[in-house]
Design an enzyme around this catalytic site. Structure first.
Site, PDB file in Angstrom:
ATOM      1  N   LYS A 278       0.838  -1.197   0.000  1.00 19.71           N
ATOM      2  CA  LYS A 278       0.000   0.000   0.000  1.00 19.71           C
ATOM      3  C   LYS A 278       0.873   1.247   0.000  1.00 19.71           C
ATOM      4  O   LYS A 278       1.852   1.331   0.736  1.00 19.71           O
ATOM      5  CB  LYS A 278      -0.911   0.014   1.226  1.00 19.71           C
ATOM      6  CG  LYS A 278      -2.229  -0.691   1.053  1.00 19.71           C
ATOM      7  CD  LYS A 278      -3.140  -0.401   2.230  1.00 19.71           C
ATOM      8  CE  LYS A 278      -4.547  -0.892   1.966  1.00 19.71           C
ATOM      9  NZ  LYS A 278      -5.470  -0.555   3.067  1.00 19.71           N
ATOM     10  N   GLU A 363     -19.604  -8.367   8.310  1.00 21.03           N
ATOM     11  CA  GLU A 363     -20.692  -7.706   9.034  1.00 21.03           C
ATOM     12  C   GLU A 363     -21.681  -8.695   9.636  1.00 21.03           C
ATOM     13  O   GLU A 363     -22.182  -8.494  10.751  1.00 21.03           O
ATOM     14  CB  GLU A 363     -21.422  -6.743   8.101  1.00 21.03           C
ATOM     15  CG  GLU A 363     -20.597  -5.554   7.648  1.00 21.03           C
ATOM     16  CD  GLU A 363     -19.765  -5.838   6.402  1.00 21.03           C
ATOM     17  OE1 GLU A 363     -19.125  -4.900   5.900  1.00 21.03           O
ATOM     18  OE2 GLU A 363     -19.771  -7.002   5.934  1.00 21.03           O
ATOM     19  N   ARG A 391     -25.736  -5.484   5.166  1.00 22.20           N
ATOM     20  CA  ARG A 391     -25.187  -6.823   4.911  1.00 22.20           C
ATOM     21  C   ARG A 391     -25.407  -7.752   6.099  1.00 22.20           C
ATOM     22  O   ARG A 391     -25.298  -8.971   5.956  1.00 22.20           O
ATOM     23  CB  ARG A 391     -23.696  -6.706   4.583  1.00 22.20           C
ATOM     24  CG  ARG A 391     -23.429  -5.954   3.293  1.00 22.20           C
ATOM     25  CD  ARG A 391     -21.982  -5.470   3.193  1.00 22.20           C
ATOM     26  NE  ARG A 391     -21.020  -6.542   3.159  1.00 22.20           N
ATOM     27  CZ  ARG A 391     -20.415  -6.989   2.047  1.00 22.20           C
ATOM     28  NH1 ARG A 391     -20.698  -6.449   0.879  1.00 22.20           N
ATOM     29  NH2 ARG A 391     -19.536  -7.955   2.100  1.00 22.20           N
TER      30      ARG A 391
END
Length: 628
Positions: A278, A363, A391
């Site tokens: 990243k 979730e 979700r």
């Protein structure tokens, strides 16, 4: 040296270049992204980390005929720049500009709209199956990473894909670690070998021969799995029916292109493990990829300079409350599905590490995990975005509400979210929560009320949800005490001075400030409703009997929202009164500045006042002097 990026208006132009030119393209593309995102804001670290992978994919695969599905999609800025949208990137995530995520209506290269995680493999498998059914000779690639593999949906799709046997390539963009010793020359060599056509022909031919000698075939299979398991982390994916390849260096274009070219010729499910970093190429982002994950405008030469906020955001109000409540009640535990920074749990995770749980992008698991904790006497607080709770809706209904467990849902990003656009628009939570039995649903109108309602939710001994918007509130002074409010009780914030033609505005949550502005313009009564469920029915009935019309205002879709609850209560009591319901429209709102979007939806003060005038007539026709 001539620049190459301005010459690339499509992947076809990219593929016309020599492979030796690709590193220069990557350097120019990375510089372009850094310059652009620092001016527009957006996701930076993830996009800097996928530049070489993006270049290699469009160079090797025949896009858009070959399909590429990007998981989450917050790493697709390079993809957008290479697919004809470079000239519009200066308006990224602004009204009328490109979305920050893939969008089918925006480009034929955006094969599937994404923004929530872990959907790519399912979608790509559907595309691969469609290609098989229609006889289309195309390749389908799913690029998944950035924690998205922690969601159960990704593994459901992997399990199905392995059994289906379609021509599907899954690329795991693994950016959770830097490139270290395991990704050395031997692993690069093994990846090339395992993806080569020669190896796979020998592998297949050997299996065909050994199939006639079952004991020897089983021995050979066990030996192959054992050897792969010794040097590669791909045994799990092999068991799911994929041919595992990698890991390879996701910033080495020679290795990427060679491996992808080999993989493109293979048939059946392929799993390519790519290691990226990243923030790659911009030192500040490499050193702190979390800080540079999502950025506002900044000077790349100086980096992100912290500036004190004029007033605290609701997220900070929640984070401070969580720490204070945890100090007061040892039963409190905090849960987040991989959104520690976004949901304001950084301080809590530091002060109460044993009571802090980041369950990953999962979730559904987060909600049922909270239910299990509640069963054993703990008091879980689930910090979650409005659209992410969608979700875990079945778990909220079946595992929490049905069992009447004391789980508190702190719902961030409710209502308009601005630049993140329709995929993150918290437009539906009041509608999908209001219909659930046992659940208390609250909508604070300012920072102090948010803290009080969070305390109320935590102490009410039943399932409760507090929804609040992104960004800062109106600037209310915050009482540091852990004070509760009476459940189901609203409060009148402004009383109309007129004796006749009285109008009342019932505001749910953040629109209260705009409702007060409209109330001043029309001399209307304004009520801070606070509770969507249970509704303050007694006050609603009193208002209906003493006013000529009622206006409801909410930052939620009108359909099934808080205003619908008011209408239902009046209908049940057989109290007829003219009504006007104001809220978000029946459409997915595009990305743009939040103030602009609120005005466009008519939910600012002027918009509410204008809507009242349109529905009930010009203000001057019925507004009377205060002394009248």
């Amino acid at each position: 040296m001539d620049t190459l990026l301005p010459r690339i208006d499509s992947p076809l132009a990219l593929r016309a270049l020599a492979r030796a030119d690709l590193p220069q393209v990557a350097r120019e593309l990375r510089a372009f992204l850094l310059s652009t995102v620092s001016q527009t804001g957006g996701h930076l670290s993830s996009n800097l980390g996928t530049v070489e992978l993006t270049v290699a994919l469009h160079y090797v695969f025949d896009t858009p005929r070959d399909r590429i599905v990007w998981d989450v999609g917050h790493q697709t800025y390079a993809h957008k720049a290479l697919t004809g949208r470079r000239g519009a990137m200066h308006r990224l995530r602004q009204w009328g500009g490109p979305s920050g995520f893939p969008r089918r209506s925006e480009s034929e290269y955006d094969t599937f709209g994404t923004a929530h995680s872990s959907t790519s493999i399912s979608a790509a498998l559907g595309m691969a199956m469609a290609a098989r059914l229609t006889g289309e000779a195309r390749r389908v690639v799913a690029v998944i990473g950035d924690g998205a593999m922690s969601a159960g949906m990704a593994f459901e799709a992997l399990n199905n894909a392995g059994a289906a046997g379609c021509d599907l390539t899954v690329i795991l963009n693994d950016n959770e670690m830097s490139i270290s010793e395991p990704v050395g020359a031997i692993h690069q060599y093994l990846a090339k070998m395992l993806s080569s056509s020669l190896y796979n022909r020998v592998r297949k031919g050997g299996k065909d021969v050994l199939a006639r000698i079952p004991p020897v075939k089983e021995l050979a299979k066990r030996w192959e799995e054992h050897m792969k398991g010794m040097v590669l982390p791909g045994t799990l994916f092999e068991e799911l029916g994929f041919n595992y390849i990698g890991p390879i260096d996701g910033h080495d274009l020679d290795v990427l292109c060679a491996t992808l070219a080999n993989v493109r010729e293979l048939r059946g499910p392929q799993f390519l493990h790519v290691i990226t970093k990243k923030g790659y190429g911009y030192q500040r982002a490499e050193e702190d990829p979390i800080l540079y994950h999502g950025v506002s405008k900044f000077d790349p030469a100086l980096g992100i300079v912290a500036r004190p906020a004029a007033r605290p955001a609701y997220t900070q109000v929640f984070g401070d409350w969580l720490c204070d409540m945890a100090a007061a009640d040892p039963r409190l535990v905090g849960i987040t599905p991989a959104m520690r920074e976004g949901s304001g749990l950084v301080r809590f995770s530091q002060e109460h590490p044993r009571r802090y749980f980041d369950v990953g992008i999962a979730e559904q698991h987060a909600v049922t995990f909270a239910a299990g904790l509640a069963c054993e006497g703990m008091r879980p607080v689930v910090a979650i975005y409005s659209t992410f709770l969608q979700r875990g809706y079945d778990q909220l209904v079946h595992d929490v509400a049905l069992q009447n467990l004391p789980v508190t849902f702190a719902i961030d990003r409710a209502g308009i979210v601005g630049a993140d656009g329709p995929t993150h628009l918290g437009a539906f939570d009041l509608s999908y929560l209001r219909c659930v039995p046992n659940l208390v649903v609250m909508a604070p109108s300012d920072e102090d009320e948010c803290r009080k309602l969070l305390t109320t939710a935590f102490r009410c001994d039943r399932p409760a949800a507090v929804r609040y918007p992104r960004g800062a509130g109106p600037g209310a002074a915050i009482d540091p005490a852990l004070t509760t409010l009476p459940i189901g009780k609203a409060v009148v914030r402004r009383e109309s001075r007129r004796r006749s033609h009285r109008y009342a505005i019932l505001a749910f949550g953040a629109p209260l400030a705009a409702a007060l502005e409209a109330g001043e313009a029309h001399d209307a009564t304004v009520v801070d409703m606070r509770f969507v469920k249970p509704l303050d029915v007694d006050l609603v009935l009193e208002i209906a009997r003493t006013h000529d019309a009622i206006v409801t205002v909410e930052e939620n879709v009108v359909a099934g929202g808080a205003g619908s609850g008011v209408a239902e209560a009046l209908a049940a009591a057989a109290v007829p009164v003219p009504m006007l319901h104001l809220g978000l429209p029946d459409e997915f709102l595009d990305h743009g500045d939040p103030a602009f979007l609120l005005a466009r939806c008519g939910l600012d003060g002027k918009g509410i006042a204008a809507a009242i005038a349109r529905r009930f007539g010009p203000a001057e026709a019925w507004v009377k002097p205060a002394a009248a």
